[in-house]
Design a protein around this motif. Structure first.
Motif, PDB file in Angstrom:
ATOM      1  N   ALA A   1      -5.740   8.462   9.786  1.00 10.20           N
ATOM      2  CA  ALA A   1      -5.084   7.816   8.649  1.00 10.20           C
ATOM      3  C   ALA A   1      -5.337   6.319   8.702  1.00 10.20           C
ATOM      4  O   ALA A   1      -5.379   5.716   9.772  1.00 10.20           O
ATOM      5  N   LYS A   2      -5.516   5.739   7.563  1.00 16.02           N
ATOM      6  CA  LYS A   2      -5.738   4.289   7.505  1.00 16.02           C
ATOM      7  C   LYS A   2      -4.419   3.569   7.731  1.00 16.02           C
ATOM      8  O   LYS A   2      -3.391   3.953   7.197  1.00 16.02           O
ATOM      9  N   ALA A   3      -4.472   2.533   8.509  1.00 19.51           N
ATOM     10  CA  ALA A   3      -3.285   1.735   8.787  1.00 19.51           C
ATOM     11  C   ALA A   3      -3.034   0.758   7.649  1.00 19.51           C
ATOM     12  O   ALA A   3      -3.954   0.333   6.950  1.00 19.51           O
ATOM     13  N   GLU A   4      -1.790   0.407   7.486  1.00 19.30           N
ATOM     14  CA  GLU A   4      -1.424  -0.586   6.478  1.00 19.30           C
ATOM     15  C   GLU A   4      -1.727  -1.971   7.027  1.00 19.30           C
ATOM     16  O   GLU A   4      -1.408  -2.282   8.169  1.00 19.30           O
ATOM     17  N   LEU A   5      -2.355  -2.794   6.235  1.00 22.59           N
ATOM     18  CA  LEU A   5      -2.685  -4.152   6.655  1.00 22.59           C
ATOM     19  C   LEU A   5      -1.488  -5.047   6.396  1.00 22.59           C
ATOM     20  O   LEU A   5      -0.979  -5.124   5.281  1.00 22.59           O
TER      21      LEU A   5
END
Length: 76
Positions: free
Chosen positions: A51-55
């Motif tokens: 899953a892509k992390a939140e920036l």
């Protein structure tokens, strides 16, 4: 043994692992460790989907305050 559930592997995968262990004279643990090291060394972890992390921008409030003061006002 490692965190891998060896018994949950397919019969084909178990046979390949056992053949590798036998051909090198390794224990099952040594064989699984070698496979894991090779996996990481060959970049296997980067190919896994995750899953892509939140920036999140750290210190954004302070940066905005400095920017609004201008170059001379921010100096003491």
């Amino acid at each position: 043994m490692s965190g891998l559930n060896y018994n949950a592997l397919s019969e084909q995968a178990r046979k390949k692992i056992e053949a590798l262990a036998e051909s090198n004279g390794w224990s099952l643990d040594e064989t699984l460790e070698a496979i894991g090291i090779e996996f990481v060394a060959m970049g296997g972890v980067t190919g896994m989907k995750k899953a892509k992390a939140e920036l999140v921008q750290l210190g954004a409030k302070r940066a905005q305050e400095r920017a609004s003061k201008g170059p001379e006002e921010g100096k003491s």
